[in-house]
Design an enzyme around this catalytic site. Sequence first.
Site, PDB file in Angstrom:
ATOM      1  N   HIS A 114      -8.014   6.041   2.388  1.00  0.00           N
ATOM      2  CA  HIS A 114      -7.278   5.748   1.134  1.00  0.00           C
ATOM      3  C   HIS A 114      -7.547   4.384   0.839  1.00  0.00           C
ATOM      4  O   HIS A 114      -7.388   3.811  -0.139  1.00  0.00           O
ATOM      5  CB  HIS A 114      -5.729   6.010   1.574  1.00  0.00           C
ATOM      6  CG  HIS A 114      -4.537   5.652   0.697  1.00  0.00           C
ATOM      7  ND1 HIS A 114      -4.136   6.466  -0.427  1.00  0.00           N
ATOM      8  CD2 HIS A 114      -4.013   4.266   0.479  1.00  0.00           C
ATOM      9  CE1 HIS A 114      -3.332   5.640  -1.061  1.00  0.00           C
ATOM     10  NE2 HIS A 114      -3.300   4.356  -0.530  1.00  0.00           N
ATOM     11  N   GLU A 115      -7.246   3.411   2.003  1.00  0.00           N
ATOM     12  CA  GLU A 115      -7.249   1.882   1.597  1.00  0.00           C
ATOM     13  C   GLU A 115      -8.747   1.574   1.241  1.00  0.00           C
ATOM     14  O   GLU A 115      -8.741   0.626   0.379  1.00  0.00           O
ATOM     15  CB  GLU A 115      -7.054   1.225   2.997  1.00  0.00           C
ATOM     16  CG  GLU A 115      -5.589   1.356   3.659  1.00  0.00           C
ATOM     17  CD  GLU A 115      -4.669   0.644   2.498  1.00  0.00           C
ATOM     18  OE1 GLU A 115      -4.746  -0.302   1.867  1.00  0.00           O
ATOM     19  OE2 GLU A 115      -3.478   1.465   2.163  1.00  0.00           O
ATOM     20  N   HIS A 151      -8.949   2.277  -2.457  1.00  0.00           N
ATOM     21  CA  HIS A 151      -8.295   1.306  -3.344  1.00  0.00           C
ATOM     22  C   HIS A 151      -9.473   0.075  -3.637  1.00  0.00           C
ATOM     23  O   HIS A 151      -9.384  -0.255  -5.029  1.00  0.00           O
ATOM     24  CB  HIS A 151      -7.116   0.576  -2.565  1.00  0.00           C
ATOM     25  CG  HIS A 151      -5.955   1.315  -2.808  1.00  0.00           C
ATOM     26  ND1 HIS A 151      -5.392   1.788  -4.122  1.00  0.00           N
ATOM     27  CD2 HIS A 151      -5.014   1.739  -2.025  1.00  0.00           C
ATOM     28  CE1 HIS A 151      -4.431   2.279  -4.034  1.00  0.00           C
ATOM     29  NE2 HIS A 151      -3.973   2.642  -2.714  1.00  0.00           N
ATOM     30  N   GLU A 154      -2.478   5.412  -6.846  1.00  0.00           N
ATOM     31  CA  GLU A 154      -2.257   5.736  -5.378  1.00  0.00           C
ATOM     32  C   GLU A 154      -2.881   7.349  -5.094  1.00  0.00           C
ATOM     33  O   GLU A 154      -3.449   7.574  -4.262  1.00  0.00           O
ATOM     34  CB  GLU A 154      -0.568   5.977  -4.990  1.00  0.00           C
ATOM     35  CG  GLU A 154       0.023   4.409  -4.704  1.00  0.00           C
ATOM     36  CD  GLU A 154      -0.637   3.568  -3.791  1.00  0.00           C
ATOM     37  OE1 GLU A 154      -1.153   4.265  -2.777  1.00  0.00           O
ATOM     38  OE2 GLU A 154      -0.705   2.103  -3.958  1.00  0.00           O
TER      39      GLU A 154
END
Length: 249
Positions: free
Chosen positions: A117-118, A121, A180
């Site tokens: 997820h990070e 981004h 997100e």
Amino acid sequence: MKAFRLPALTVVLLVLAACQTVPITGRSQIMLLPERQEIQMGLTAYREVLNKATVSGDPALNDQVTRVGRRIAEATGRRDYQWEFKVLESKQANAFVYTGILPITRDDAGLAAVLGHEVAHAIARHGGERISQMLLVQTGLAATQVALARNDPQTVQSVASLLGAGAAVGLLLPWSRSQESEADHLGLIYMAKAGYHPSAARDLWVRMAEAGRGQARPPEFLSTHPAPETRIRQIEAWIPEALLHYQPR
């Protein structure tokens, strides 16, 4: 009206000149910030976090995060990025790699969901896009104030305040939730490519929801993040796509 049309025309030209596409999802995005400047801003923010936080001295935790992080980074194909993974001492249990989240991730696959997820981004350039979106909104609000400049100042201020609140709830917050969700989507693909079963992401968010049960949360439409139930539902829908990229190691 001339004072209004000029800023509006400027916004249109900027938008047309700055359209890009997010990898994998294919979503079009507006990017007014050069990538080099975005990377430098991200590096500055990263250093500020490290200066304020305490890096964990646990070699096993650092080895785990580095090992999983490198596999995720390799799966992105972006070898021109300089990836670095740190474990910070904190009881917080959010998406940044604090020691407080490790009991919830439980294993490498759960950690891969967080790191995926990070990393997503960064790959999707969400930081630069967020700044670009704010600039567009501010330009639009400024153009409106110019157009209303001949009216009563108190009226102009009231209208500007209402428009600002409307832009936050109607544009900025939905855009943040969309980013997100997109990071969840991309992260799921990257963790699958790295050899971690994508269902681990769904299991992670079930545990995150359980850990946050009883805590006060704003309504989803007033939040920067989707509700845990929304994230679980979305991840479940993306798992079949992610499985197409899954090769266990």
